[in-house]
Enzyme design. Structure first.
Site, mmCIF file in Angstrom:
data_model
loop_
_atom_site.group_PDB
_atom_site.id
_atom_site.type_symbol
_atom_site.label_atom_id
_atom_site.label_comp_id
_atom_site.label_asym_id
_atom_site.label_seq_id
_atom_site.Cartn_x
_atom_site.Cartn_y
_atom_site.Cartn_z
ATOM 1 N N SER A 296 0.827 -1.247 -0.057
ATOM 2 C CA SER A 296 0.090 -0.039 -0.142
ATOM 3 C C SER A 296 0.950 1.150 0.045
ATOM 4 O O SER A 296 2.199 1.271 0.460
ATOM 5 C CB SER A 296 -0.773 -0.050 1.183
ATOM 6 O OG SER A 296 -1.235 1.424 1.563
ATOM 7 N N TYR B 164 -1.848 -0.412 9.820
ATOM 8 C CA TYR B 164 -2.023 -1.212 8.896
ATOM 9 C C TYR B 164 -0.734 -0.650 7.877
ATOM 10 O O TYR B 164 -0.133 -1.742 7.425
ATOM 11 C CB TYR B 164 -3.215 -0.748 8.007
ATOM 12 C CG TYR B 164 -3.426 -0.713 6.418
ATOM 13 C CD1 TYR B 164 -4.128 -1.996 5.831
ATOM 14 C CD2 TYR B 164 -2.972 0.125 5.483
ATOM 15 C CE1 TYR B 164 -4.036 -2.341 4.541
ATOM 16 C CE2 TYR B 164 -3.205 -0.079 4.139
ATOM 17 C CZ TYR B 164 -3.832 -1.282 3.732
ATOM 18 O OH TYR B 164 -3.742 -1.511 2.326
HETATM 19 N N1 LIG Z 1 -8.160 0.061 -2.209
HETATM 20 C C1 LIG Z 1 -7.188 0.840 -2.172
HETATM 21 O O1 LIG Z 1 -7.389 1.991 -2.209
HETATM 22 C C2 LIG Z 1 -6.101 0.167 -1.612
HETATM 23 C C3 LIG Z 1 -4.781 1.083 -1.375
HETATM 24 C C4 LIG Z 1 -3.751 0.398 -0.870
HETATM 25 C C5 LIG Z 1 -3.372 -1.085 -0.763
HETATM 26 N N2 LIG Z 1 -4.644 -1.858 -1.104
HETATM 27 C C6 LIG Z 1 -4.206 -3.301 -0.983
HETATM 28 O O2 LIG Z 1 -4.743 -3.999 -2.297
HETATM 29 C C7 LIG Z 1 -5.146 -5.239 -1.911
HETATM 30 C C8 LIG Z 1 -6.615 -5.408 -2.222
HETATM 31 O O3 LIG Z 1 -7.355 -4.487 -1.593
HETATM 32 P P1 LIG Z 1 -8.790 -3.983 -2.211
HETATM 33 O O4 LIG Z 1 -9.128 -2.577 -2.229
HETATM 34 O O5 LIG Z 1 -9.354 -4.846 -3.273
HETATM 35 O O6 LIG Z 1 -9.599 -4.466 -0.697
HETATM 36 P P2 LIG Z 1 -10.821 -5.435 -0.505
HETATM 37 O O7 LIG Z 1 -11.214 -5.266 0.938
HETATM 38 O O8 LIG Z 1 -12.008 -5.176 -1.567
HETATM 39 O O9 LIG Z 1 -10.145 -6.708 -0.842
HETATM 40 C C9 LIG Z 1 -9.585 -7.544 0.238
HETATM 41 C C10 LIG Z 1 -9.675 -8.828 0.193
HETATM 42 O O10 LIG Z 1 -8.804 -9.844 0.912
HETATM 43 C C11 LIG Z 1 -9.795 -10.673 1.537
HETATM 44 N N3 LIG Z 1 -9.075 -11.187 2.980
HETATM 45 C C12 LIG Z 1 -9.188 -10.319 4.147
HETATM 46 N N4 LIG Z 1 -8.772 -11.238 5.102
HETATM 47 C C13 LIG Z 1 -8.447 -12.305 4.397
HETATM 48 C C14 LIG Z 1 -8.031 -13.695 5.327
HETATM 49 N N5 LIG Z 1 -7.653 -14.074 6.389
HETATM 50 N N6 LIG Z 1 -7.766 -14.844 4.373
HETATM 51 C C15 LIG Z 1 -8.246 -14.701 2.846
HETATM 52 N N7 LIG Z 1 -8.469 -13.522 2.514
HETATM 53 C C16 LIG Z 1 -8.774 -12.445 3.094
HETATM 54 C C17 LIG Z 1 -10.987 -10.159 1.852
HETATM 55 O O11 LIG Z 1 -12.134 -11.318 1.890
HETATM 56 C C18 LIG Z 1 -11.182 -9.324 0.421
HETATM 57 O O12 LIG Z 1 -11.978 -9.993 -0.168
HETATM 58 C C19 LIG Z 1 -5.107 -5.316 -0.342
HETATM 59 O O13 LIG Z 1 -3.847 -6.006 0.196
HETATM 60 C C20 LIG Z 1 -5.122 -4.064 0.206
HETATM 61 O O14 LIG Z 1 -4.427 -3.602 1.393
HETATM 62 C C21 LIG Z 1 -5.797 -1.287 -1.466
#
Ligand SMILES: NC(=O)c1ccc[n+]([C@@H]2O[C@H](COP(=O)([O-])OP(=O)(O)OC[C@H]3O[C@@H](n4cnc5c(N)ncnc54)[C@H](O)[C@@H]3O)[C@@H](O)[C@H]2O)c1
Length: 247
Positions: A139, A153
């Site tokens: 992130s 986080y």
């Molecule tokens: N959306 C953003 O702005 C953003 C920014 C920076 C980083 N990210 C990172 O990108 C990645 C995807 O994020 P996103 O926006 O799609 O979020 P999201 O919450 O839509 O998806 C994250 C997924 O991880 C799964 N997950 C959580 N705990 C879990 C576990 N114990 N076992 C298996 N799966 C699990 C959730 O069920 C979810 O479907 C993540 O790693 C997030 O930290 C997202």
């Protein structure tokens, strides 16, 4: 039409975690479009998906991380790429509101699970003897320290960058690259669920490209790192933030 970034991805055997999430689902769709065979996984199950196999798994268990790699490999006949997109964000406006359970939950999913999952995948790829690609979603917080009550986080995502650098050093001899993608503000539930309109507008105003990112744009960066175009890139962190952070 085939994109030049699809190079080497046709027929590739790919495991995607976090596949029920906004970014993970886009990554699954992009690999499928590129002609890869995809095992999609999440702790949540979904009704419909375009992947070859769906594996419901809670990555907080190291045994299940190992099992996921084994089951994905069994379903696809081996594994060339892992795109590890699963992640957990618990925002707390006040530092004093952060509990030990908050700390553990985020570190368990974002850092501990990443080690056991990527180690298992690296072991399998090493045994296969044909190299491989490991890509994890960190992130912008790894660099910025996090915004909007996300210091814990951010710490877990900083650890993930260090972990992937260490894995890259270790697994390079087996022809396995290990990289991270660092999304900025991407329009998914994780970002918008508990950030107010004002905070989102402030992020957009501070982003040179003047908008939130799309999940598909993180998927493109992930596919690039999995493609043959990225063959000499390892231990890198690809900034996908629209310039919100400049590094
Ligand atoms: N959306 C953003 O702005 C953003 C920014 C920076 C980083 N990210 C990172 O990108 C990645 C995807 O994020 P996103 O926006 O799609 O979020 P999201 O919450 O839509 O998806 C994250 C997924 O991880 C799964 N997950 C959580 N705990 C879990 C576990 N114990 N076992 C298996 N799966 C699990 C959730 O069920 C979810 O479907 C993540 O790693 C997030 O930290 C997202």
């Amino acid at each position: 039409m085939t994109s030049p970034l699809d190079d080497g991805l046709h027929g590739a055997r790919v495991l995607v975690t976090g596949a029920a999430g906004g970014i993970g689902a886009a990554v699954v769709a992009a690999f499928v479009e590129a002609g890869a065979a995809v095992a999609a996984s999440d702790v949540r199950s979904v009704r419909e998906h375009p992947a070859t196999a769906w594996l419901t798994m809670d990555l907080r268990s190291p045994d299940d991380c190992r099992r996921l790699v084994d089951e994905a490999s069994a379903a696809l006949g081996g594994l060339d790429v892992v795109a590890h997109m699963a992640g957990l964000l618990i925002r707390r406006d006040e530092l004093d509101a952060v509990t030990e359970a908050d700390w553990d939950a985020q570190h368990d999913v974002n850092l501990k699970a990443s080690f056991f999952l990527l180690r298992a995948a690296g072991r399998l790829m090493t045994a296969q003897g044909t190299g491989g690609r490991l890509i994890a979603a960190t992130s912008q917080g790894w660099w910025s320290g996090g915004y909007g009550g996300s210091a814990v986080y951010a710490a877990s995502k900083g650890g993930l960058v260090s972990l992937c650098r260490g894995l890259a050093r270790t697994l390079g001899a087996a022809g396995i690259t290990v990289n991270t993608v660092a999304p900025g503000a991407i329009d998914t539930a994780m970002l918008t669920a508990d950030l107010g309109d004002r905070a989102l507008k402030a992020i957009v105003a501070a982003t040179p490209l003047g908008r939130l990112g799309r999940a598909e744009e993180v998927a493109s960066a992930t596919l690039f790192l999995a493609s043959s175009r990225a063959s000499f890139i390892t231990a890198a962190t690809l900034n996908v933030s629209g310039g919100w952070l400049a590094y």
